[in-house]
Design an enzyme around this catalytic site. Structure first.
Site, PDB file in Angstrom:
ATOM      1  N   THR A 109       0.650  -0.985   0.159  1.00 47.55           N
ATOM      2  CA  THR A 109      -0.543   0.180  -0.554  1.00 47.55           C
ATOM      3  C   THR A 109       0.855   1.519   0.229  1.00 47.55           C
ATOM      4  O   THR A 109       2.380   1.207   0.683  1.00 47.55           O
ATOM      5  CB  THR A 109      -0.780  -0.254   1.200  1.00 47.55           C
ATOM      6  N   PHE A 111       1.621   5.141   0.672  1.00 50.30           N
ATOM      7  CA  PHE A 111       1.052   6.021   2.141  1.00 50.30           C
ATOM      8  C   PHE A 111       1.709   7.691   0.959  1.00 50.30           C
ATOM      9  O   PHE A 111       3.365   7.806   1.197  1.00 50.30           O
ATOM     10  CB  PHE A 111       0.924   5.826   2.714  1.00 50.30           C
TER      11      PHE A 111
END
Length: 215
Positions: A109, A111
């Site tokens: 993921t 960020f």
């Protein structure tokens, strides 16, 4: 998040890639055979679909992965499990029933690190050698307008990492485009490309040039 970044005056100062590790966890003493319901965010349920479809569990979506584990812990719900990170499971006192249940072992993921445009960023101890630039553009709703933007980028030898569209919040049936490019806004090729892009778009906004471990 994309819409909010366009709406508010924030700058991207960095990015962090976090490996996605998922486990199935439940209250202490529960076994896999005791589980009837599995809670998690819809995306996490999809990321662990192969494992979850191996049993006749009822899959229920929640607002996020950690919240599903917190709800089970606070309610003391037996016969239920959550798909979440091992760290979150430990924080809520849940016991993993199965580890590394994600379909893709290398899943990550991304960020973004955000700051006010005039805010100072602390120096990184070991800054990545590569830079990435993120911009958002809007084009006229006419044939070839997006192609014109892409031709400018290609003509200056810039590597495009990402192109994603979002519906415009100002005009129905029109879109804005998010573009990630390898390089820094102060590079001569990038600077020249951005000058040309502004000439073929109705809006161009550079959201930041920042160190990127993945660029």
């Amino acid at each position: 998040n994309y819409d909010l970044l366009v709406e508010f005056d924030l700058a991207i100062r960095g990015e962090v890639m976090v490996p996605v590790r998922l486990c199935l966890a439940a209250l202490p003493g529960q076994r896999l055979d005791d589980i009837e319901r599995v809670y998690s965010h819809i995306q996490a349920l999809g990321q662990a679909e192969i494992f979850l479809r191996s049993r006749p569990w009822q899959l229920l979506s929640t607002y996020n992965t950690a919240g599903s584990g917190k709800a089970i812990a606070e309610s003391g719900e037996r016969g239920a499990a959550a798909v979440l990170s091992p760290r979150a499971a430990g924080l809520f006192g849940l016991e993993p029933l199965a580890d590394d249940i994600g379909d893709l072992p290398g899943n990550r993921t991304r960020f973004l690190v955000l700051a006010r445009p005039d805010g100072a960023m602390p120096a990184l101890v070991d800054p990545p050698a590569h830079r990435r630039t993120t911009l958002v553009v809007a084009v006229r709703n006419e044939p070839g307008t997006l192609l014109a933007v892409l031709q400018v980028i290609a003509g200056h030898g810039l590597n495009m990492r990402k192109l994603e569209s979002r519906p415009s919040r100002e005009r129905a049936w029109e879109y804005v485009f998010w573009i990630d490019l390898d390089g820094d806004v102060d590079d001569p090729a990038m600077s020249a490309a951005l000058d040309e892009v502004r000439g073929v778009t109705t809006m161009t906004r550079v959201l930041g040039s920042y160190p990127s471990p993945d660029a």
